[in-house]
Design an enzyme around this catalytic site. Structure first.
Site, short mmCIF file in Angstrom:
data_model
loop_
_atom_site.label_atom_id
_atom_site.label_comp_id
_atom_site.label_asym_id
_atom_site.label_seq_id
_atom_site.Cartn_x
_atom_site.Cartn_y
_atom_site.Cartn_z
N LYS A 193 4.46 11.04 4.64
CA LYS A 193 5.70 11.19 5.42
C LYS A 193 6.81 11.67 4.49
O LYS A 193 7.27 10.92 3.63
CB LYS A 193 6.13 9.86 6.04
CG LYS A 193 7.29 10.07 7.03
CD LYS A 193 8.01 8.79 7.41
CE LYS A 193 9.25 8.54 6.62
NZ LYS A 193 10.28 9.60 6.71
N GLU A 196 13.07 12.61 6.42
CA GLU A 196 13.48 13.31 7.65
C GLU A 196 14.48 14.43 7.34
O GLU A 196 14.69 15.32 8.16
CB GLU A 196 14.10 12.31 8.64
CG GLU A 196 15.25 11.46 8.11
CD GLU A 196 14.81 10.22 7.34
OE1 GLU A 196 13.63 10.15 6.92
OE2 GLU A 196 15.64 9.31 7.15
N GLY A 246 11.72 6.10 -3.33
CA GLY A 246 12.95 6.05 -2.54
C GLY A 246 13.86 4.96 -3.08
O GLY A 246 13.76 4.57 -4.24
N GLY A 251 12.37 0.00 -0.78
CA GLY A 251 11.23 -0.50 -1.56
C GLY A 251 11.00 -1.99 -1.30
O GLY A 251 9.87 -2.44 -1.11
N GLU A 268 8.44 3.76 -6.76
CA GLU A 268 9.33 4.47 -7.68
C GLU A 268 10.71 4.41 -7.06
O GLU A 268 10.97 5.09 -6.06
CB GLU A 268 8.88 5.93 -7.84
CG GLU A 268 7.51 6.12 -8.45
CD GLU A 268 7.49 5.83 -9.94
OE1 GLU A 268 8.55 5.86 -10.58
OE2 GLU A 268 6.40 5.54 -10.45
N CYS A 302 17.16 9.97 -9.46
CA CYS A 302 16.87 8.60 -9.92
C CYS A 302 17.13 8.47 -11.41
O CYS A 302 17.52 7.41 -11.89
CB CYS A 302 15.42 8.25 -9.61
SG CYS A 302 14.24 9.39 -10.33
N GLU A 402 23.77 2.61 -7.97
CA GLU A 402 23.40 4.02 -8.02
C GLU A 402 24.44 4.79 -7.20
O GLU A 402 24.43 4.71 -5.98
CB GLU A 402 22.04 4.16 -7.32
CG GLU A 402 21.01 4.83 -8.11
CD GLU A 402 19.77 5.13 -7.30
OE1 GLU A 402 19.59 4.65 -6.17
OE2 GLU A 402 18.95 5.87 -7.84
#
Ligand code: NAD
Length: 506
Positions: A193, A196, A246, A251, A268, A302, A402
Site C-alpha cells: 500500500k 494515498e 512512516g 508505527g 522504519e 527521516c 520531527e
C-alpha cells in the site's frame, strides 16, 4: 526578510507536466481492478495544485482479495530457485532504468520534490533491486557439527510468508524498493500500500513487475488510506509480517494492531537527527553538509539533520556560513532541473512546519533566516523558506519533534559529555553525525551516540549494501544490506539423528 534574499527558481526550464491525468487501479492477482465500491480519490500536485492522478479507493474487500492472492501464490513463489528469482529482480531493475524519466516525473508531480533528485532516486532504486538480486542467490542458513557423533544440526532459513508493505509519501519509489525486492529475494509474496498522496509510481512499478514476468499474485497493490486499507493489512490473519515505513505515531498503532495475531513487525520511523560540530571541525565542509542535510527533500526526510549541536566557540562562525549557503540553495519549481528544493507536500503540513517556528520564536528562539511560507511566480502550490533558528533550547518542540520541513535548529555545547547528552536527549534514534578533525573524537562520539546510523565528517551517504534502521522510537529492524534479506526470513531448526542411536526413554 523578503524572498529577494533567497535563490528562487520560477519557470520549469522546459520540462512539462504529464499531458494526461493518470487513472490508477489496484493490482490484484495479476489484474488491474477498480474498487468494488466504485469510489475514487484524487492527487493534486503540491507545487501547482494541478490534478495529477485519480486513484481507486480501496476497502476491506480489496485487501481481502489481495491477501488471498498473495497467500495462494506463496508456495510456488517460495519454491522458485534463487537463480530465477535473481533473474527476475535484475529484469525489474533494467525496466526501472528504461522508465526512469516517466517514474521521476510522476514522483515529482505527486511529492513536489525536484526532478533531478527524483531521477537520482529512481536510478538508486534500480540498483537496490540489483543488489537484492545478489541476495536471492544467497538464502542460506547454518549447520552445527558439534552435537556429538550421532547428531547433526541445521538451521534452515525460510521465507516468512505473506508480507504487508506500507510506505510513506516522502520517498515513495525508493522506500518500496528498500523492502519489496528483499521480500521477493527471500521468497515472500506481498501486498503493497503506497501513501494515498503518492500512489502513481508504485502502480508504475506494478506494471514493470508484470512486464518482467513476476507471476500473478506474488505482488499485489491496494490503493487507499490507512483506514481501512492499512488497518486491515496489519490485522489480517493470513498476513505473516508487516514492513512499515512512516511516522512513529502510526508505527505504534501498527504494533498495537498486530498484537492480536502476533505478526513480525519491521518499522522504519521518524528521526530528530543531531549533527554535532566540534571546535576543530572543518566548518566549510560541515556547513555545506548541514545545508544539504536540512533542505534535501525540503526537510521532509527521516534523515533530516535538523538538530545542529555546535561547540559554542564556533557557533557564530558556523551559523553565518550556514545562513550564507542557505541563501544560495535554489528553491522553487520542482520541474526545473536547477531546482534543489521543491514544494511542501500539503497545506496542512506547511501549517504544521510554520507552527513549530512560530512556537519557538514565542519561547525565545531567534530566526536568522526564513521562518515563513513563500509563493513562487506562476505556481499556486505551497513552499516554505529556508529557515535557520538559533537560541534553541533542548526542551523546545522544534528541538525535540520531527518538524519535517526546511527548518534548522541550532543548539550549543561546551564539552564532549554535554554534546553526547544533548544528542541523546531525544525519543528518536535514527541517525547522527559528528564533525571533528580528531578521529578519536569521531569514534568516541560514534560509540556513545544512540542512533542506527552514524556519519563522521559527512552526512546522509547511503549504499544498498549498508544496513539502515533506527533505535529507540525510530524503529525496529533493518533494511538494506544482508540484514534487509534476513528481515523476511524465519529460522527453522532441524535436528537429525544419524543411524539408530537414540536411547529408548521407556
Ligand atoms: P504516515 O505514518 O502518516 O503514513 C505512512 C503510511 O501509513 C501511509 O501509507 C498511510 O496511509 C499508512 N497508514 C496511516 N495510518 C495507518 C494505520 N492505522 N495502519 C496502517 N497504515 C496506516 O507517514 P507519512 O506522513 O506518509 O511519512 C512521513 C513519516 O515517515 C515521517 O515520520 C518520516 O520520518 C517517516 N519516514 C521514515 C523513514 C525511515 O526509513 N526511517 C523513511 C521515510 C519516512
Amino acid at each position: 526578510m523578503t524572498t529577494h534574499d533567497l535563490t528562487i527558481i520560477s519557470g520549469n526550464g522546459g520540462q512539462s507536466a504529464p499531458d494526461d491525468v493518470k487513472k490508477l487501479n489496484h493490482l490484484i492477482d495479476g489484474e488491474w481492478v477498480e474498487s468494488t465500491s466504485g469510489e475514487t480519490f484524487e492527487r493534486h500536485a503540491p507545487a501547482t495544485g494541478a490534478l495529477v492522478s485519480v486513484e481507486a479507493k480501496g476497502g476491506t474487500a480489496e485487501v481481502e482479495a489481495a491477501v488471498g492472492a498473495a497467500r495462494a501464490a506463496f508456495e510456488s513463489w517460495s519454491e522458485v530457485p534463487g537463480v530465477e528469482r535473481a533473474r527476475l529482480l535484475n529484469k525489474v531493475a533494467d525496466l526501472i532504468d528504461g522508465s526512469r524519466a516517466k517514474i521521476a516525473l510522476f514522483e515529482t508531480m505527486e511529492s513536489g520534490k525536484p526532478i533531478s533528485q527524483a531521477e537520482a532516486e529512481i536510478e538508486g532504486a534500480a540498483n537496490i533491486w540489483r543488489y537484492a538480486a545478489t541476495l536471492a542467490w544467497n538464502v542460506r542458513g547454518d549447520s552445527q557439527n558439534a552435537l556429538g557423533p550421532d547428531m547433526l544440526g541445521m538451521v534452515l532459513k525460510e521465507p516468512i510468508g505473506v508480507v504487508s508493505i506500507i510506505t510513506p509519501w516522502n520517498f515513495p519509489f525508493l522506500i518500496v524498493s528498500q523492502k519489496l525486492p528483499f521480500a521477493l529475494a527471500a521468497g515472500c509474496t506481498a501486498v503493497v500500500k503506497p501513501s494515498e498522496m503518492t500512489s502513481s509510481t508504485t502502480i508504475i512499478l506494478g506494471e514493470l513487475l508484470i512486464e518482467a514476468g513476476i507471476p500473478a499474485g506474488v505482488v499485489n497493490v491496494v490503493l487507499g488510506f490507512g483506514d481501512p486499507v492499512g488497518a486491515v493489512m496489519t490485522t489480517h490473519p493470513e498476513v505473516d509480517m508487516v514492513s512499515f515505513t512512516g511516522s512513529t505515531a502510526v508505527g505504534k498503532a501498527i504494533v498495537a494492531a498486530t498484537s492480536g495475531t502476533l505478526k513480525k513487525v519491521s518499522l522504519e520511523l521518524g528521526g530528530k537527527n543531531p549533527q554535532v560540530i566540534f571546535a576543530d571541525a572543518d566548518l566549510d565542509q560541515a556547513a555545506d553538509a548541514i545545508v544539504f542535510g536540512v533542505y534535501f527533500n525540503a526537510g521532509e526526510c527521516c534523515n533530516s539533520g535538523s538538530r545542529i549541536i555546535v561547540h559554542e566557540d564556533v557557533a557564530e562562525a558556523l551559523t553565518e556560513k550556514v545562513v550564507a549557503l542557505s541563501r544560495k540553495v535554489p528553491f522553487g519549481d520542482p520541474l526545473n532541473a536547477d531546482t534543489k528544493v521543491g514544494a511542501i507536500i500539503s497545506t496542512d503540513h506547511q501549517a504544521k512546519i510554520d507552527g513549530y517556528v512560530k512556537d519557538a520564536v514565542a519561547t525565545g528562539a531567534r530566526v536568522e533566516l526564513g521562518g515563513a511560507t513563500m509563493s513562487i511566480d506562476g505556481l499556486g502550490g505551497q513552499f516554505y523558506q529556508p529557515t535557520v533558528v538559533t537560541n534553541v533550547t533542548e526542551d523546545m518542540p522544534i528541538a525535540r519533534d520531527e518538524v519535517f520541513g526546511p527548518v534548522l535548529s541550532v543548539l550549543t555545547f561546551q564539552d564532549f559529555d554535554e554534546a553526547i547528552a544533548l544528542a541523546n536527549n531525544a525519543a528518536y534514534g535514527l541517525s547522527a553525525g559528528v564533525w571533528s578533525e580528531s578521529v578519536h573524537t569521531c569514534l568516541s562520539f560514534a560509540r556513545k551516540v544512540q542512533a542506527g546510523t552514524v556519519w563522521t565528517n559527512t552526512w546522509m551517504d547511503g549504499y544498498p549494501e549498508m544496513p539502515f534502521g533506527g533505535v529507540k522510537e525510530s524503529g525496529i529492524g533493518r533494511e538494506l544490506g544482508p540484514h534487509g534479506l534476513e528481515e523476511f526470513l524465519e529460522a527453522k531448526t532441524l535436528q537429525m539423528r544419524i543411524g539408530k542411536t537414540r536411547t529408548p526413554w521407556v
